[in-house]
Design an enzyme around this catalytic site. Structure first.
Site, PDB file in Angstrom:
ATOM      1  N   CYS A  23       0.841  -1.196   0.000  1.00 11.32           N
ATOM      2  CA  CYS A  23       0.000   0.000   0.000  1.00 11.32           C
ATOM      3  C   CYS A  23       0.881   1.252   0.000  1.00 11.32           C
ATOM      4  O   CYS A  23       1.977   1.255   0.556  1.00 11.32           O
ATOM      5  CB  CYS A  23      -0.924   0.001   1.215  1.00 11.32           C
ATOM      6  N   ASP A  64       0.400   3.809   1.674  1.00  7.97           N
ATOM      7  CA  ASP A  64       0.363   4.399   3.021  1.00  7.97           C
ATOM      8  C   ASP A  64       1.784   4.676   3.549  1.00  7.97           C
ATOM      9  O   ASP A  64       2.626   3.778   3.556  1.00  7.97           O
ATOM     10  CB  ASP A  64      -0.373   3.422   3.961  1.00  7.97           C
ATOM     11  N   CYS A  79      -6.276  -0.035   6.732  1.00  7.26           N
ATOM     12  CA  CYS A  79      -5.997   0.562   5.412  1.00  7.26           C
ATOM     13  C   CYS A  79      -7.117   1.535   5.028  1.00  7.26           C
ATOM     14  O   CYS A  79      -8.297   1.152   4.963  1.00  7.26           O
ATOM     15  CB  CYS A  79      -5.873  -0.540   4.363  1.00  7.26           C
ATOM     16  N   HIS A  99      -2.200  -4.035   5.001  1.00  5.20           N
ATOM     17  CA  HIS A  99      -2.045  -3.612   6.400  1.00  5.20           C
ATOM     18  C   HIS A  99      -3.418  -3.358   7.008  1.00  5.20           C
ATOM     19  O   HIS A  99      -4.357  -2.953   6.305  1.00  5.20           O
ATOM     20  CB  HIS A  99      -1.156  -2.372   6.506  1.00  5.20           C
ATOM     21  N   ARG A 102       2.922   4.884   6.341  1.00  6.07           N
ATOM     22  CA  ARG A 102       3.319   4.133   7.546  1.00  6.07           C
ATOM     23  C   ARG A 102       3.749   2.707   7.230  1.00  6.07           C
ATOM     24  O   ARG A 102       4.085   1.946   8.146  1.00  6.07           O
ATOM     25  CB  ARG A 102       2.146   4.110   8.540  1.00  6.07           C
TER      26      ARG A 102
HETATM   27 CO    CO Z   1      -3.472   1.196   2.949  1.00  8.78          CO
END
Ligand code: CO
Length: 209
Positions: free
Chosen positions: A42, A44, A101, A98, A46
């Site tokens: 992803c 993302d 999400c 994750h 993090r």
């Molecule tokens: Co995500």
């Protein structure tokens, strides 16, 4: 240089730090990359691929998009897979989702967000395939967590069905596809036990679903 000077400063310090511990690191990398892994994760911020598995530049080939999707018409992702498998000859492809999400949470809601809804339709399809199982869970948290896991498994199946992966297996190339999920709140990866090392494994996994 008008802006973001701090990032250039950080870059210099980072390069110096790497050179201090591995003097020939950049010279070696500039000659070739030979990663054994392709990571599809992803976007993302993090969930940074290299850091999570504690790997240096050169060790992992990476593709990231919202909700770590492998879509059969996505030339970007498919091109990354082709290059990784046919040229770099990676041995493992990891689809890593994750918990929490944003793409998954958004896809489970009915609100409209414009363009991105076309992309998230792929996640909505995952929900539709597994609706009975997901809706049987009592809490929203459980439903979201299961959706994050099922989304990874569906993407693993999509990946295993791509022409690139199928061709590699038909040609006897050693290539294993994995589905993992990461917990942002403790930094721990979990294997979703959907390891596929060939067409027989894929047929078995698909028949269970
Ligand atoms: Co995500």
């Amino acid at each position: 240089m008008r802006e973001l000077k701090n990032l250039f400063e950080r870059n210099r310090k980072w390069a110096d730090k790497v050179k201090a511990t591995h003097p020939d690191f950049f010279l070696k990398l500039s000659r070739q990359q030979k990663p054994e892994y392709l990571w599809i994760g992803c976007s993302d911020s993090r969930v940074p691929a290299n850091e999570i598995v504690d790997m240096l530049p050169g060790e992992i080939f990476v593709h990231r998009n919202i909700a770590n999707l492998v879509v059969h018409t996505d030339l970007n992702c498919l091109s990354v897979i082709q290059y990784a498998v046919e040229v770099l000859r990676v041995k493992h492809i990891i689809v890593c989702g994750h918990y929490g999400c944003g793409g998954i949470v958004t896809a489970l809601e009915d609100d409209e967000h414009g363009l991105i809804d076309n992309w998230l339709q792929n996640v909505k399809d995952v929900y539709r395939y597994h609706r009975a199982r997901i809706d049987s869970l009592a809490s929203e948290q459980e439903r979201r967590d299961l959706m994050c896991e099922l989304n990874v498994i569906e993407q693993v199946i999509n990946l295993a069905n791509t022409t690139v992966v199928q061709t590699a297996w038909k040609g006897g190339q050693k290539l294993t596809v994995h589905g993992w999920i990461y917990s942002i709140d403790n930094g721990i990866l979990k294997d979703l036990d959907v390891c596929i090392a060939g067409r027989e494994d894929l047929a078995r996994l698909q028949s269970q679903r």
